[in-house]
Write a protein that holds these residues in place. Structure first.
Motif, PDB file in Angstrom:
ATOM      1  N   ASN A 206      10.073  29.192  47.569  1.00 43.68           N
ATOM      2  CA  ASN A 206      11.386  28.561  47.539  1.00 43.68           C
ATOM      3  C   ASN A 206      11.495  27.585  48.710  1.00 43.68           C
ATOM      4  O   ASN A 206      10.904  27.804  49.771  1.00 43.68           O
ATOM      5  CB  ASN A 206      12.478  29.624  47.632  1.00 43.68           C
ATOM      6  N   VAL A 207      12.236  26.522  48.528  1.00 40.09           N
ATOM      7  CA  VAL A 207      12.420  25.513  49.572  1.00 40.09           C
ATOM      8  C   VAL A 207      13.832  25.639  50.115  1.00 40.09           C
ATOM      9  O   VAL A 207      14.810  25.619  49.353  1.00 40.09           O
ATOM     10  CB  VAL A 207      12.179  24.090  49.023  1.00 40.09           C
ATOM     11  N   VAL A 208      13.939  25.777  51.435  1.00 44.35           N
ATOM     12  CA  VAL A 208      15.226  25.986  52.094  1.00 44.35           C
ATOM     13  C   VAL A 208      15.475  24.835  53.056  1.00 44.35           C
ATOM     14  O   VAL A 208      14.618  24.508  53.887  1.00 44.35           O
ATOM     15  CB  VAL A 208      15.242  27.325  52.865  1.00 44.35           C
ATOM     16  N   ASN A 209      16.663  24.233  52.952  1.00 43.92           N
ATOM     17  CA  ASN A 209      17.038  23.183  53.884  1.00 43.92           C
ATOM     18  C   ASN A 209      18.024  23.761  54.901  1.00 43.92           C
ATOM     19  O   ASN A 209      17.719  24.719  55.571  1.00 43.92           O
ATOM     20  CB  ASN A 209      17.599  21.975  53.122  1.00 43.92           C
ATOM     21  N   ARG A 210      19.209  23.278  55.019  1.00 43.63           N
ATOM     22  CA  ARG A 210      20.121  23.666  56.090  1.00 43.63           C
ATOM     23  C   ARG A 210      20.708  25.060  55.851  1.00 43.63           C
ATOM     24  O   ARG A 210      21.170  25.376  54.763  1.00 43.63           O
ATOM     25  CB  ARG A 210      21.259  22.658  56.214  1.00 43.63           C
TER      26      ARG A 210
END
Length: 244
Positions: A206-210
């Motif tokens: 999974n890609v997590v930003n802020r």
């Protein structure tokens, strides 16, 4: 009526919800308890707790939710620091501990099994945080042997943004649950699997930003004043295994 966008009644099975746009839903104001009037707090008027842009009412199995666009609710949730402090360098009274209340993008109550949630876009209003979510995908009950999303279920390749608690909350039974390939932005936690009753639950790629805890007491220009948070929340109440 809690102001759901699309509602699937308890015990209904074998439904596909696809290619829908759900906008300006959650029109019922929320409250802390049944005795409290629908009054706003210092954040504003919030929506009915765990209402869903798409809401599964209970014991639903073989539900496929795909390629839907769920946009900002009419009444959203409030952040953790509403009416309380947010100072990681101060005393315990400054911990942001006012748990958000409000709607979810997809809300699943005491799920059945073999549910699939994929290719959906769940966003609030980037310019108006009063129209953000409690959780992006979640439900209850977290400390039960069922919870969300149900046994043998998948959550993958969704875009989820503008959430005050968990972008994805997969807590409860956790028997053979798989969460992968999601893009998660602007939340307190990206994926929460604190309670896995049976296991295994798998979370990968999974890609997590802020990620952020506080919005009322901390200015956007002062990120160092935020309470520390975690992208992946697991452990503490688990009996089964979670692989992250």
């Amino acid at each position: 009526d809690a102001g759901h966008g699309i509602y699937i009644a308890p015990n209904v099975t074998d439904v596909v919800i696809e290619d829908s746009q759900i906008d300006d839903w959650s029109r019922r104001p929320g409250r802390v308890s049944s005795d409290e009037p629908n009054n706003p707090n210092s954040w504003g008027t919030w929506g009915f707790n765990e209402a869903g842009g798409i809401h599964l009412g209970g014991n639903n199995s073989r539900i496929v939710i795909q390629r839907n666009v769920i946009k900002a609710p009419h009444f959203g949730a409030f952040p953790w620091d509403t009416g309380v402090g947010c100072n990681p360098f101060s005393d315990p009274l400054q911990v942001p501990n006012n748990h958000p209340i409000g709607p979810m993008g997809i809300s699943i109550q005491q799920a059945g099994q073999q549910n699939v949630i994929r290719f959906n876009e769940i966003t609030g209003d980037p310019t108006n945080r009063n129209k953000w979510y409690l959780d992006g995908i979640g439900g209850g009950e977290n400390f039960s042997d069922k919870g969300a999303p149900g046994a043998d279920s998948d959550i993958y390749q969704n875009i989820i943004m503008h959430v005050f608690d968990d972008a994805i909350e997969a807590e409860g039974g956790g028997r053979n649950v798989r969460i992968w390939g999601n893009y998660l932005n602007d939340s307190k936690s990206a994926v929460a699997t604190t309670t896995v009753h049976f296991g295994p639950t798998y979370v990968w790629r999974n890609v997590v930003n802020r990620i952020r805890s506080c919005y009322q007491q901390v200015a956007d220009s002062n990120p160092s004043g935020d309470w520390p948070t975690t992208a992946f929340k697991y452990g503490g109440f688990e009996i089964g295994r979670a692989h992250v």
